[in-house]
Design an enzyme around this catalytic site. Structure first.
Site, mmCIF file in Angstrom:
data_model
loop_
_atom_site.group_PDB
_atom_site.id
_atom_site.type_symbol
_atom_site.label_atom_id
_atom_site.label_comp_id
_atom_site.label_asym_id
_atom_site.label_seq_id
_atom_site.Cartn_x
_atom_site.Cartn_y
_atom_site.Cartn_z
ATOM 1 C CB VAL A 46 -10.768 -0.170 9.105
ATOM 2 C CG1 VAL A 46 -9.696 -0.447 10.157
ATOM 3 C CG2 VAL A 46 -12.092 -0.828 9.503
ATOM 4 C CG HIS A 160 -8.596 4.206 4.042
ATOM 5 N ND1 HIS A 160 -9.040 3.132 3.302
ATOM 6 C CD2 HIS A 160 -9.693 4.718 4.660
ATOM 7 C CE1 HIS A 160 -10.346 3.008 3.445
ATOM 8 N NE2 HIS A 160 -10.768 3.952 4.264
ATOM 9 C CG HIS A 161 -7.233 -1.877 6.825
ATOM 10 N ND1 HIS A 161 -6.480 -2.782 6.122
ATOM 11 C CD2 HIS A 161 -7.319 -2.372 8.091
ATOM 12 C CE1 HIS A 161 -6.120 -3.787 6.912
ATOM 13 N NE2 HIS A 161 -6.597 -3.565 8.109
ATOM 14 C CB SER A 162 -8.448 0.975 0.829
ATOM 15 O OG SER A 162 -7.993 2.319 0.889
ATOM 16 C CG ASN A 350 -6.236 -4.828 2.559
ATOM 17 O OD1 ASN A 350 -5.960 -4.685 3.741
ATOM 18 N ND2 ASN A 350 -6.368 -3.798 1.730
#
Length: 504
Positions: A46, A160-162, A350
């Site tokens: 994602v 990037h969601h990371s 996150n």
């Protein structure tokens, strides 16, 4: 997007760091958190993409110079994600960053662009077809020097969601801005009056929390095993995470939301969820009516007070949103400003949990019922440990079965529901991004295993619904955004009538 376009998993990359790098980055070779690693698993790759419209043309040279001394000083944005050859784990490894590889400025001739707004929309959609090469830190900024209806220049931040969750990244982006009226002052975010996630108000509250949590856990397990949402015109098919998205934003008045809030004595979230439930009902009602007409069926319906046919939607539709919660106690802009000075990440990453939020889809003769039902549901979710459960289950399953199993589990949950829903607070005053006054901010995502995502963000006196839609499933996301706007209008009219009746 065909399978050949799906990016490979991270590979080993050779990197070099200088003495200054290692001293500045205090967390060199730190492992990615389990949640960050999860966003590299198949079906969960994602990206967060944030659209920023400016009231002036964007000077890319000024932006680059400032990013070098702000964003690049944050360790996550100056580090590669490198796979360890021995353990297979992924580490953050500091690297030297060439800002020109991250700030992309296409050469455009405005005279060759007949419809600027469509061009900008298409550009954003095309970004969702691509991924950032892992040979550099996983973020970039695209600047379009083109005038649209509501901006003189447009920028697309892509992360990037990371790298972090939506709230962290939004707050970090705001740490790069200042108030337009006071260039030395940081923007301010709305302060929630709620001091905690769960409130125990009476002797019954602990039992209520226990029961709601138990039900939530059972529904989570059922969703993993077999419980799927109804196949509606909003439900994505297999492989939806690999298809490009279309992004649509709809601005509404924050004052209108507050009018409903005050008249009904509910929260802003309750109103927004009620409007979303009403808008989805309107949209599905029309889509089912069109399907019936195309198939040549007879459809006997009557027009309702909200302009829809009230019996086009099948009964007992199961439609749920994965509703994301921030699990941090607080996220402060000034803390991230300090991070970009010192290179220390503090509590970064996150830190999000989610709940499975059911929507009641169908016709309501009283538009306020959408808000009442949304409030009842979200109150039950607030009086449960569901967000904490979904967050910590990642660690439990990771310890027992490994990251691959966690990835499959989360993908199954997300795919078996219909949409993602999330919101982040925006600044209460107009902000300037390195001297460029911002007309709007519109974050969203792509790569998720749902055909629809609705993101809510506030900015000054506006609230924006940002829709991320798979066009194969939802060919007309603009109509859905119009349905959300119309639903708010009808709910506001009913709220004003209710307020008037109270004052008589």
């Amino acid at each position: 997007m065909d399978s050949s376009q799906v990016p490979n998993s991270l590979r080993q990359i050779k990197t070099t760091t200088t003495k200054d790098d290692s001293s500045r980055f205090k967390e060199q070779d730190q492992l990615l958190s389990p949640m960050a690693r999860l966003f590299h698993e198949p079906g969960s790759n994602v990206y967060i993409i944030a659209m920023m419209g400016c009231k002036t043309r964007i000077n890319s040279d000024v932006v680059k110079q400032n990013l070098v001394h702000s964003l690049l000083r944050h360790p996550r944005f100056s580090s590669l994600q490198v796979v360890d050859e021995v353990s297979g784990s992924i580490k953050w490894v500091p690297t030297n960053v060439n800002i020109d590889n991250h700030v992309i400025v296409p050469k455009l001739d405005p005279n060759d662009i007949e419809f600027p707004d469509k061009f900008v929309d298409d550009y954003m959609s095309n970004l969702s077809k691509s991924h950032i090469e892992n040979s550099k830190p996983l973020w970039d900024l695209h600047i379009l020097d083109i005038k649209t209806a509501d901006a003189q220049g447009t920028g697309f931040f892509r992360f990037h969601h990371s790298l972090g969750d939506g709230l962290s990244l939004m707050t970090l982006l705001l740490a790069c801005t200042r108030q337009s009226s006071d260039p030395g002052a940081l923007p301010t975010l709305p302060v929630s009056k709620e001091t905690g996630y769960i409130k125990l108000t009476n002797w019954w509250s602990p039992l209520e929390v226990f029961w709601n949590s138990l039900v939530a856990v059972m529904m989570f397990v059922f969703t993993v095993l077999f419980l799927k949402d109804t196949e509606t015109p909003l439900k994505g098919s297999v492989g939806v995470e690999n298809r490009p998205r279309r992004f649509v934003r709809k601005n509404v008045s924050l004052a209108d939301i507050k009018t409903v809030k005050n008249a009904m004595d509910v929260t802003l979230n309750d109103v927004v969820l009620g409007v979303t439930q009403a808008g989805l009902s309107r949209y599905l009602n029309r889509r089912y009516s069109e399907i019936t007409n195309v198939n040549g069926g007879t459809h006997h319906s009557h027009s309702s007070s909200n302009g829809n046919n009230d019996d086009a939607i099948p009964k007992n539709i199961r439609l749920r949103a994965t509703f994301f919660f921030n699990l941090r106690a607080t996220t402060r802009i000034d803390t991230l400003v300090e991070t970009m000075k010192t290179g220390r990440t503090s509590r970064w990453g996150n830190q999000i949990g989610y709940v499975l939020l059911p929507f009641t889809i169908g016709f309501k003769s009283n538009p306020l019922d959408y808000v009442k039902e949304a409030k009842a549901v979200i109150d039950r979710k607030k009086a449960s440990l569901e967000p904490l459960y979904t967050y910590f289950v990642v660690y439990l399953v990771l310890k027992l079965f490994g990251i691959k199993t966690v990835g499959k589990l989360n993908h199954k949950v997300f795919f078996n529901t219909t949409l993602w829903f999330t919101n982040v607070p925006g600044p209460q005053e107009e902000v300037t991004f390195y001297g460029h006054d911002c007309a709007y901010l519109a974050p969203s995502c792509y790569g998720q295993p749902n055909a629809l995502m609705i993101h809510i963000v506030s900015y000054m006196d506006k609230l924006t619904f940002v829709i991320s839609a798979d066009e194969e499933t939802i060919p007309d996301p603009q109509r859905l955004s119009d349905d959300l706007e119309e639903s708010l209008r009808l709910i506001k009219i009913s709220a004003l009538a209710l307020e008037s009746a109270k004052n008589k």
